[in-house]
Design a protein around this motif. Sequence first.
Motif, PDB file in Angstrom:
ATOM      1  N   PHE A  13       0.873  -1.199  -0.115  1.00 13.93           N
ATOM      2  CA  PHE A  13       0.026   0.041  -0.014  1.00 13.93           C
ATOM      3  C   PHE A  13       0.867   1.043  -0.037  1.00 13.93           C
ATOM      4  O   PHE A  13       1.862   1.168   0.722  1.00 13.93           O
ATOM      5  CB  PHE A  13      -0.853   0.040   1.157  1.00 13.93           C
ATOM      6  CG  PHE A  13      -1.810   1.288   1.380  1.00 13.93           C
ATOM      7  CD1 PHE A  13      -2.854   1.444   0.435  1.00 13.93           C
ATOM      8  CD2 PHE A  13      -1.610   2.119   2.278  1.00 13.93           C
ATOM      9  CE1 PHE A  13      -3.722   2.331   0.606  1.00 13.93           C
ATOM     10  CE2 PHE A  13      -2.251   3.230   2.423  1.00 13.93           C
ATOM     11  CZ  PHE A  13      -3.420   3.327   1.445  1.00 13.93           C
ATOM     12  N   ASN A  14       0.609   2.112  -0.961  1.00 11.44           N
ATOM     13  CA  ASN A  14       1.468   3.374  -1.102  1.00 11.44           C
ATOM     14  C   ASN A  14       0.870   4.607  -0.366  1.00 11.44           C
ATOM     15  O   ASN A  14       0.807   5.648  -0.999  1.00 11.44           O
ATOM     16  CB  ASN A  14       1.852   3.626  -2.528  1.00 11.44           C
ATOM     17  CG  ASN A  14       2.822   2.635  -2.923  1.00 11.44           C
ATOM     18  OD1 ASN A  14       3.720   2.184  -2.079  1.00 11.44           O
ATOM     19  ND2 ASN A  14       2.724   2.014  -3.978  1.00 11.44           N
ATOM     20  N   GLY A  15       0.254   4.719   0.760  1.00 14.29           N
ATOM     21  CA  GLY A  15      -0.198   5.733   1.505  1.00 14.29           C
ATOM     22  C   GLY A  15       1.071   6.359   2.083  1.00 14.29           C
ATOM     23  O   GLY A  15       2.455   5.728   2.013  1.00 14.29           O
ATOM     24  N   VAL A 232      -5.511  13.229  -9.530  1.00 16.03           N
ATOM     25  CA  VAL A 232      -5.041  11.987  -9.465  1.00 16.03           C
ATOM     26  C   VAL A 232      -5.451  11.291  -8.165  1.00 16.03           C
ATOM     27  O   VAL A 232      -4.883  11.794  -7.223  1.00 16.03           O
ATOM     28  CB  VAL A 232      -3.561  11.635  -9.946  1.00 16.03           C
ATOM     29  CG1 VAL A 232      -3.230  10.130  -9.513  1.00 16.03           C
ATOM     30  CG2 VAL A 232      -3.112  11.965 -11.285  1.00 16.03           C
ATOM     31  N   GLY A 233      -6.179  10.064  -8.138  1.00 18.34           N
ATOM     32  CA  GLY A 233      -6.638   9.491  -7.020  1.00 18.34           C
ATOM     33  C   GLY A 233      -8.160   9.201  -7.142  1.00 18.34           C
ATOM     34  O   GLY A 233      -8.884   9.696  -7.804  1.00 18.34           O
ATOM     35  N   GLU A 234      -8.208   8.199  -6.140  1.00 23.57           N
ATOM     36  CA  GLU A 234      -9.813   7.519  -6.209  1.00 23.57           C
ATOM     37  C   GLU A 234     -10.106   7.603  -4.628  1.00 23.57           C
ATOM     38  O   GLU A 234      -9.361   7.764  -3.851  1.00 23.57           O
ATOM     39  CB  GLU A 234      -9.510   6.196  -6.684  1.00 23.57           C
ATOM     40  CG  GLU A 234     -11.054   5.497  -7.158  1.00 23.57           C
ATOM     41  CD  GLU A 234     -11.914   6.504  -8.097  1.00 23.57           C
ATOM     42  OE1 GLU A 234     -12.683   7.326  -7.404  1.00 23.57           O
ATOM     43  OE2 GLU A 234     -11.932   6.398  -9.175  1.00 23.57           O
ATOM     44  N   GLY A 235     -11.569   7.441  -4.569  1.00 23.64           N
ATOM     45  CA  GLY A 235     -12.167   7.510  -3.294  1.00 23.64           C
ATOM     46  C   GLY A 235     -13.446   7.698  -3.113  1.00 23.64           C
ATOM     47  O   GLY A 235     -14.286   7.890  -4.208  1.00 23.64           O
ATOM     48  N   PHE A 259      -7.349   5.987 -10.253  1.00 22.55           N
ATOM     49  CA  PHE A 259      -6.056   5.597  -9.566  1.00 22.55           C
ATOM     50  C   PHE A 259      -5.183   5.446 -10.548  1.00 22.55           C
ATOM     51  O   PHE A 259      -5.437   5.117 -11.766  1.00 22.55           O
ATOM     52  CB  PHE A 259      -6.487   3.684  -9.120  1.00 22.55           C
ATOM     53  CG  PHE A 259      -5.383   3.289  -8.701  1.00 22.55           C
ATOM     54  CD1 PHE A 259      -4.640   3.268  -7.684  1.00 22.55           C
ATOM     55  CD2 PHE A 259      -4.752   2.238  -9.873  1.00 22.55           C
ATOM     56  CE1 PHE A 259      -3.529   2.400  -7.524  1.00 22.55           C
ATOM     57  CE2 PHE A 259      -3.794   1.424  -9.647  1.00 22.55           C
ATOM     58  CZ  PHE A 259      -2.946   1.716  -8.302  1.00 22.55           C
ATOM     59  N   VAL A 260      -4.062   5.656 -10.491  1.00 18.13           N
ATOM     60  CA  VAL A 260      -2.622   5.599 -11.278  1.00 18.13           C
ATOM     61  C   VAL A 260      -1.907   4.650 -10.593  1.00 18.13           C
ATOM     62  O   VAL A 260      -1.175   4.863  -9.424  1.00 18.13           O
ATOM     63  CB  VAL A 260      -2.362   7.038 -11.204  1.00 18.13           C
ATOM     64  CG1 VAL A 260      -0.954   7.075 -12.005  1.00 18.13           C
ATOM     65  CG2 VAL A 260      -3.034   7.856 -12.318  1.00 18.13           C
ATOM     66  N   PRO A 261      -1.240   3.712 -11.425  1.00 17.83           N
ATOM     67  CA  PRO A 261      -0.141   2.674 -11.171  1.00 17.83           C
ATOM     68  C   PRO A 261       0.943   3.551 -10.600  1.00 17.83           C
ATOM     69  O   PRO A 261       1.319   4.679 -11.228  1.00 17.83           O
ATOM     70  CB  PRO A 261       0.139   1.939 -12.296  1.00 17.83           C
ATOM     71  CG  PRO A 261      -1.128   2.170 -12.990  1.00 17.83           C
ATOM     72  CD  PRO A 261      -1.560   3.568 -12.780  1.00 17.83           C
ATOM     73  N   ASP A 262       1.720   3.042  -9.823  1.00 16.05           N
ATOM     74  CA  ASP A 262       3.006   3.629  -9.258  1.00 16.05           C
ATOM     75  C   ASP A 262       4.031   4.247 -10.452  1.00 16.05           C
ATOM     76  O   ASP A 262       4.587   5.164 -10.301  1.00 16.05           O
ATOM     77  CB  ASP A 262       3.767   2.784  -8.230  1.00 16.05           C
ATOM     78  CG  ASP A 262       2.952   2.648  -6.840  1.00 16.05           C
ATOM     79  OD1 ASP A 262       1.840   3.501  -6.872  1.00 16.05           O
ATOM     80  OD2 ASP A 262       3.508   1.586  -6.264  1.00 16.05           O
ATOM     81  N   GLU A 263       3.971   3.136 -11.347  1.00 12.20           N
ATOM     82  CA  GLU A 263       5.059   3.435 -12.388  1.00 12.20           C
ATOM     83  C   GLU A 263       4.628   4.612 -13.317  1.00 12.20           C
ATOM     84  O   GLU A 263       5.488   5.130 -14.100  1.00 12.20           O
ATOM     85  CB  GLU A 263       5.123   2.086 -13.475  1.00 12.20           C
ATOM     86  CG  GLU A 263       3.955   1.632 -13.901  1.00 12.20           C
ATOM     87  CD  GLU A 263       2.977   0.697 -13.102  1.00 12.20           C
ATOM     88  OE1 GLU A 263       2.126  -0.210 -13.789  1.00 12.20           O
ATOM     89  OE2 GLU A 263       3.533   0.645 -12.032  1.00 12.20           O
TER      90      GLU A 263
END
Length: 374
Positions: A13-15, A232-235, A259-263
């Motif tokens: 998780f990338n928080g 960028v972001g979801e929720g 949502f955007v992938p880390d890469e």
Amino acid sequence: MNIHLWLPHLFSFNGGIQTYSAFLFQALQNLYPESRYEVFIKHEVETLPSINYLPQTRFHFAGGSPLKFRTPLFAAQLIGHGLIKKPDLVLATHLNFAVACLILKRLLGVPYWVVAHGIEAWNIKNKAVKTALMEADLILAVSSYTSDRLLKEQNLDPKKVTLLPNTFDAHRFQPAPKPPYLLAKHNLKPTQPIILTVGRLSAGEQYKGYDRVLKAIPQIRQLLGDIHYVIVGEGSDRPRIEQLIAQLQLQDCVTLAGFVPDEQLCDYYNLCDVFAMPSKGEGFGIVYLEALACGKAVLAGNQDGAIDALCHGKLGALVNPDDVEAIAQTLTKILLKQYPNSLIYQPDELRNLAIDTFGFKQFQSTLARHFPTL
């Protein structure tokens, strides 16, 4: 040393807390490779290759247990292993773990450090957590703002609270031209002025200020007609934001990228001309550092940990996060290259100053200075 690390997440998780935990874990193992590490992770079930670790490191996962029972089971795991192994230090990256730390300290005298990030550290009402903070051997605050609020609200010993600010991956986030594939994906022109916000669209995190940027867009359009805003972001707050976009008739100039992938995250930073998150509840805000590392002008709020991230305005623009007109005027000046801080128009210099101030080398060095207190 035998060090126990207690973390909410590390691999999956990338928080902000997970990212901080990963850097802290990496720095510890770099500094003290001969130490023994037992890592307890509440919400995960296995290691992943994204994080490197020393061969003597042992991991303990609680993510496989049912969510409604996970907290007490995790606490029992932490205390049980602590009683058996008797670590030289427990380091917890979430304040809610401090109660288990205190139990272990009272039973065996094990010292503990806890990290204070942001909203979880403010207005604490839980008496057990308050007591655990009072008896912590060290509290690592990610910003002066978080530290000041803790000291003011919890009446802690100032000698027990110190700063270990957020850091970032300077290799991962670097300046680059606007990515053609994102321009095509979102139907944008290379010369079009683009504002970006990166953050979870959570109903509980409306303090991030993306709604106030939206309200500022009509005023910005008066001078910059082709302005475009990318979020960028979801929720769970997305329906409210979609409704606000419709009310303001901004459907043609706002993109909810989801949502955007880390890469792809670095590419999104490089897509924009200015990163804007006029928050009023960030403990620090690692996204500011990531944007600065990409050489981007940054606008933030002047009422929270963003003050630290932007070095009191040296690295960007700080505005009243409740003042939509000020947000609009400042973003317009930045995009028209009329903002008085010329540094924000020097991408390489901006990046270098961010690295010098908040780079991983500085983070690791600051952490090392705290260990003689053991």
